[in-house]
Enzyme design. Structure first.
Site, PDB file in Angstrom:
ATOM      1  N   ASP A 259       0.808  -1.210   0.000  1.00 45.27           N
ATOM      2  CA  ASP A 259       0.000   0.000   0.000  1.00 45.27           C
ATOM      3  C   ASP A 259       0.845   1.266   0.000  1.00 45.27           C
ATOM      4  OD1 ASP A 259       0.982  -0.342   2.579  1.00 45.27           O
ATOM      5  OD2 ASP A 259      -0.951  -0.829   3.435  1.00 45.27           O
TER       6      ASP A 259
ATOM      7  N   ASN B  30      -7.627  -3.085  14.295  1.00 44.73           N
ATOM      8  CA  ASN B  30      -8.996  -3.492  13.919  1.00 44.73           C
ATOM      9  C   ASN B  30      -8.990  -4.685  12.958  1.00 44.73           C
ATOM     10  OD1 ASN B  30      -8.066  -2.358  11.590  1.00 44.73           O
ATOM     11  ND2 ASN B  30      -9.481  -0.614  11.563  1.00 44.73           N
TER      12      ASN B  30
ATOM     13  N   HIS C 170      -7.117  -4.974  10.216  1.00 44.49           N
ATOM     14  CA  HIS C 170      -6.877  -4.679   8.795  1.00 44.49           C
ATOM     15  C   HIS C 170      -5.550  -5.277   8.316  1.00 44.49           C
ATOM     16  CE1 HIS C 170      -4.830  -0.674   9.971  1.00 44.49           C
ATOM     17  NE2 HIS C 170      -3.929  -1.264   9.212  1.00 44.49           N
TER      18      HIS C 170
ATOM     19  N   GLU D  93      -9.631  -2.138   5.261  1.00 41.19           N
ATOM     20  CA  GLU D  93     -10.266  -1.829   6.539  1.00 41.19           C
ATOM     21  C   GLU D  93     -11.534  -2.673   6.732  1.00 41.19           C
ATOM     22  OE1 GLU D  93      -8.748  -0.162   8.686  1.00 41.19           O
ATOM     23  OE2 GLU D  93      -8.301   1.904   8.139  1.00 41.19           O
TER      24      GLU D  93
HETATM   25  C1  GLP Z   1      -0.621   0.247   8.585  1.00 44.50           C
HETATM   26  C2  GLP Z   1      -0.243  -0.519   7.323  1.00 44.50           C
HETATM   27  C3  GLP Z   1      -0.352  -2.015   7.507  1.00 44.50           C
HETATM   28  C4  GLP Z   1       0.301  -2.409   8.817  1.00 44.50           C
HETATM   29  C5  GLP Z   1      -0.447  -1.796   9.971  1.00 44.50           C
HETATM   30  C6  GLP Z   1       0.158  -2.128  11.306  1.00 44.50           C
HETATM   31  O1  GLP Z   1      -1.908   0.714   8.585  1.00 44.50           O
HETATM   32  N1  GLP Z   1      -0.984  -0.142   6.182  1.00 44.50           N
HETATM   33  O2  GLP Z   1       0.213  -2.674   6.408  1.00 44.50           O
HETATM   34  O3  GLP Z   1       0.305  -3.808   8.947  1.00 44.50           O
HETATM   35  O4  GLP Z   1      -0.443  -0.389   9.820  1.00 44.50           O
HETATM   36  O5  GLP Z   1       1.276  -1.323  11.535  1.00 44.50           O
HETATM   37  P1  GLP Z   1       2.311  -1.523  12.688  1.00 44.50           P
HETATM   38  O6  GLP Z   1       3.150  -2.666  12.293  1.00 44.50           O
HETATM   39  O7  GLP Z   1       3.091  -0.240  12.731  1.00 44.50           O
HETATM   40  O8  GLP Z   1       1.526  -1.773  13.925  1.00 44.50           O
END
Ligand code: GLP
Length: 242
Positions: free
Chosen positions: A67, A136, A138, A143
């Site tokens: 993304d 959540n 995702h 989402e």
């Molecule tokens: C973001 C990214 C995800 C990631 C998530 C968790 O929203 N788009 O790909 O897995 O956050 O992030 P973190 O690893 O910093 O908790």
């Protein structure tokens, strides 16, 4: 599905890096699906170290990232392009032409998503997809919703995601409200999926994703249907998991 409960973030990172390293060694021209966020930073550190040690060669590796924030350019230090460059691409011998991240600067969402989707389709999906998970549930920026969105799309970020990601921005108002993300089918096309998670704050997401029903309300729950998923989590993240 394989679940690895490991001691802490470092052990999680090392195990994920070992699996990715094995993938590269067994198939030097692997297509790696990559993730950003705090979860994979340690994994990338190990991969960089093993490249420096001479154990890994990225010269034929291809990558597709999950993304990118809509509206952020490559030189914005909060863009996922910048993140990937900083944590991996500038530190190993990958050919930058073989790396792919949605282009956040394309205003026309349909055009941006169509372009990126055709890159993933061209590869026939990733050989190995690395994933983190949001609070959540995702994955990428898929989402919670009423349905799974299959292909690359422009996602409106939920308040929970904006709040979680605000820690990385100087001002919470600077967090982009939209992002281009691989869809669920793009992710599920990967031959192997490695999901990493750590910390008590993600325990409920892991419990819901892997012990609850498969539902678009918890996007990661779809992974229960994938034939080759590896979940690596620390003791805290598995604290609610029975
Ligand atoms: C973001 C990214 C995800 C990631 C998530 C968790 O929203 N788009 O790909 O897995 O956050 O992030 P973190 O690893 O910093 O908790």
């Amino acid at each position: 599905m394989k679940m690895y409960r490991v001691k802490d973030y470092n052990a999680m990172s090392r195990k994920a890096a070992n699996i990715i390293a094995a993938q590269i060694i067994l198939k030097p021209d692997s297509v790696l699906g990559l993730a950003t966020g705090g979860s994979p930073v340690g994994t990338y550190e190990y991969l960089v170290q093993w490249y420096k040690d001479g154990d890994l060669d990225f010269s034929q590796v291809k990558t597709v990232n999950l993304d990118e924030y809509k509206g952020l350019s490559k030189d914005n230090d909060q863009s996922y392009f910048y993140f990937m460059d900083q944590h991996l691409f500038s530190k190993v011998n990958i050919d930058i032409k073989n790396t792919h991240i949605p282009d956040g600067t394309i205003e026309d969402s349909d055009e941006a998503c169509k372009r990126y989707n055709s890159i993933i389709e061209g590869f026939g999906g990733a050989d190995l997809q690395l994933l983190g998970i949001g609070h959540n549930g995702h994955i990428g920026f898929n989402e919670p919703d009423e349905m799974f969105i299959k292909e690359t799309h422009c996602a409106a970020l939920t308040d929970s995601t904006i709040e979680a990601n605000a820690r990385l921005f100087e001002n919470p108002d600077d967090v982009p409200r939209y992002a281009y993300t691989m869809g669920i089918q793009n992710i599920m096309q990967a031959k192997t999926i490695v999901l990493i998670a750590s910390g008590k704050d993600k325990a409920k997401a892991i419990k819901d994703a892997f012990t609850g029903p498969v539902t678009p309300a918890v996007p990661a729950s779809i992974l229960q249907l994938h034939p080759n998923v590896i979940v690596i989590g620390d003791e805290d993240v598995f604290s609610l998991y029975e």
